[in-house]
Design a protein around this motif. Sequence first.
Motif, short mmCIF file in Angstrom:
data_model
loop_
_atom_site.label_atom_id
_atom_site.label_comp_id
_atom_site.label_asym_id
_atom_site.label_seq_id
_atom_site.Cartn_x
_atom_site.Cartn_y
_atom_site.Cartn_z
N SER A 72 40.83 33.14 42.00
CA SER A 72 40.37 31.22 41.84
C SER A 72 39.39 31.27 42.29
CB SER A 72 41.62 30.31 41.97
OG SER A 72 42.15 30.30 43.24
N GLU A 73 38.62 30.63 42.10
CA GLU A 73 37.37 29.90 42.24
C GLU A 73 37.03 29.53 44.03
OE1 GLU A 73 33.93 30.26 41.77
OE2 GLU A 73 34.52 31.34 39.80
N SER A 74 39.08 28.75 44.48
CA SER A 74 38.89 28.23 45.29
C SER A 74 39.96 29.21 46.40
CB SER A 74 39.97 27.39 45.35
OG SER A 74 41.17 27.58 44.27
N ASP A 75 40.15 30.62 46.33
CA ASP A 75 40.58 31.69 46.96
C ASP A 75 39.76 31.52 48.29
OD1 ASP A 75 42.90 32.20 45.41
OD2 ASP A 75 41.72 33.74 44.45
N THR A 76 39.78 32.22 49.44
CA THR A 76 39.84 32.28 50.31
C THR A 76 39.39 33.70 50.53
OG1 THR A 76 41.51 32.49 51.90
CG2 THR A 76 40.49 30.56 52.19
N LEU A 77 38.26 34.65 51.27
CA LEU A 77 38.31 35.72 51.83
C LEU A 77 39.73 36.45 52.19
CD1 LEU A 77 36.88 38.45 51.59
CD2 LEU A 77 35.93 37.85 53.87
N GLU A 78 40.83 35.53 53.26
CA GLU A 78 41.96 36.14 53.50
C GLU A 78 42.21 37.03 52.41
OE1 GLU A 78 45.27 35.78 56.74
OE2 GLU A 78 43.78 33.84 56.51
N GLN A 79 42.91 34.96 51.57
CA GLN A 79 43.75 34.86 50.35
C GLN A 79 43.33 36.74 49.55
OE1 GLN A 79 42.99 30.89 48.76
NE2 GLN A 79 44.78 30.46 49.54
N ALA A 80 41.87 36.43 49.00
CA ALA A 80 41.86 37.66 47.99
C ALA A 80 41.88 38.85 48.50
CB ALA A 80 39.87 37.77 47.77
N GLN A 81 41.72 39.04 49.90
CA GLN A 81 41.80 40.12 50.54
C GLN A 81 44.06 40.78 50.17
OE1 GLN A 81 40.04 42.43 50.80
NE2 GLN A 81 38.55 42.08 51.43
N ARG A 82 44.54 39.81 50.83
CA ARG A 82 46.04 39.89 50.08
C ARG A 82 46.42 39.99 49.11
NH1 ARG A 82 49.20 39.28 55.25
NH2 ARG A 82 47.64 38.51 56.52
N THR A 83 45.73 39.50 47.84
CA THR A 83 46.11 39.85 46.67
C THR A 83 45.56 41.38 46.63
OG1 THR A 83 45.84 38.02 46.57
CG2 THR A 83 45.21 39.01 44.69
N LYS A 84 44.65 41.63 47.08
CA LYS A 84 44.59 42.19 46.68
C LYS A 84 44.57 44.40 47.32
CE LYS A 84 41.43 46.86 45.88
NZ LYS A 84 40.13 46.53 46.17
N LEU A 85 45.71 44.07 47.79
CA LEU A 85 46.88 44.92 48.60
C LEU A 85 47.89 44.94 47.54
CD1 LEU A 85 45.94 44.67 52.59
CD2 LEU A 85 45.89 45.87 50.49
N ARG A 86 48.38 43.71 47.19
CA ARG A 86 49.15 43.80 46.34
C ARG A 86 49.08 44.00 45.13
NH1 ARG A 86 49.98 38.80 48.76
NH2 ARG A 86 48.84 37.73 47.00
N PHE A 87 47.62 44.08 44.45
CA PHE A 87 47.09 44.97 43.53
C PHE A 87 47.63 46.20 43.52
CE2 PHE A 87 43.57 46.58 40.99
CZ PHE A 87 43.85 47.03 40.09
N VAL A 88 47.24 46.79 44.64
CA VAL A 88 46.81 48.09 44.65
C VAL A 88 48.61 48.76 44.98
CG1 VAL A 88 46.91 50.45 46.20
CG2 VAL A 88 44.99 48.57 46.52
N ALA A 89 49.72 47.90 45.02
CA ALA A 89 51.01 48.14 45.16
C ALA A 89 51.70 48.12 44.13
CB ALA A 89 51.57 47.53 46.97
#
Length: 277
Positions: free
Chosen positions: A35-52
């Motif tokens: 989302s537009e409101s995601d912080t960098l930290e939130q987005a990086q954790r989302t990416k790691l879950r995507f990789v998993a």
Amino acid sequence: MTVTADTNQHYDLDPDIFGQFLDPLRKYSSALYESESDTLEQAQRTKLRFVADRLGLTGGERLLDVGCGWGSLILFMAAEFGCATTGISPAPRQHGYIAEQAAARGVADRVHTRVGHFEQLDLPAKSFDAVTLLGSIVHMPDLDAVFRRAKTVLRRGGSLYVSESCFRNAAARDAFDTRAGTEFVRADIFGWGDLRPLSDLLTAAENAGFSITAVDDLTAHYHRTIEDWIGNVDAAAERIDAHRPGLAAQLRHYLEIANAGWGYTTKHYALTCRNAR
């Protein structure tokens, strides 16, 4: 043939410098924004879950991260999925930092690292359920050797995840590979590196015997990631320059070069493969 350096000179910098502009996990590759409101930290954790998710992790797998950086992926997978993780990096500074973080997070028994190059280290055949290379294959001169090695260390049915910045096609590579900006990144930031078109990665994966299960275009996400990094560099410029005068401007210049080419000369893809046979 061009060979990789013993270490990536960028990672010989003090770990504190990266802590000034990366997220708290110190993940130095594209995030994934929901989302537009995601912080960098939130987005990086989302990416790691995507990789998993792309790897099909359910818990307890044996995972090898090639070019593990500051350990964001192996620390996350050990903590969140109970994976037995191994990270490979030629940069000595990174290993001590990862060991400290693993101990602090209570996952030291599940996080191990090895100093060296993936192509050269002694790794048992079929000893991993998953292999990841996030932004590291650009520093490896022999694509065929890397994909063959990944297939060798994966069990049958295991998965490989590769994310990399690529020239958008062979013509763009021919036109821009020797431009001043590209040479600056090689000479002043990384040392040796070779961006290829996605087609080169696909061919090497197929030649090694992998089945390709997914290709994701993450270009827009990497652009936003770098915008966040640039904002952090600007906010921490004084602290970064305390390590070396002018370093903040150098980092900003590098990040601006990376962001200028997205969609025009470069793309960022995630490639998922399965060792099907």
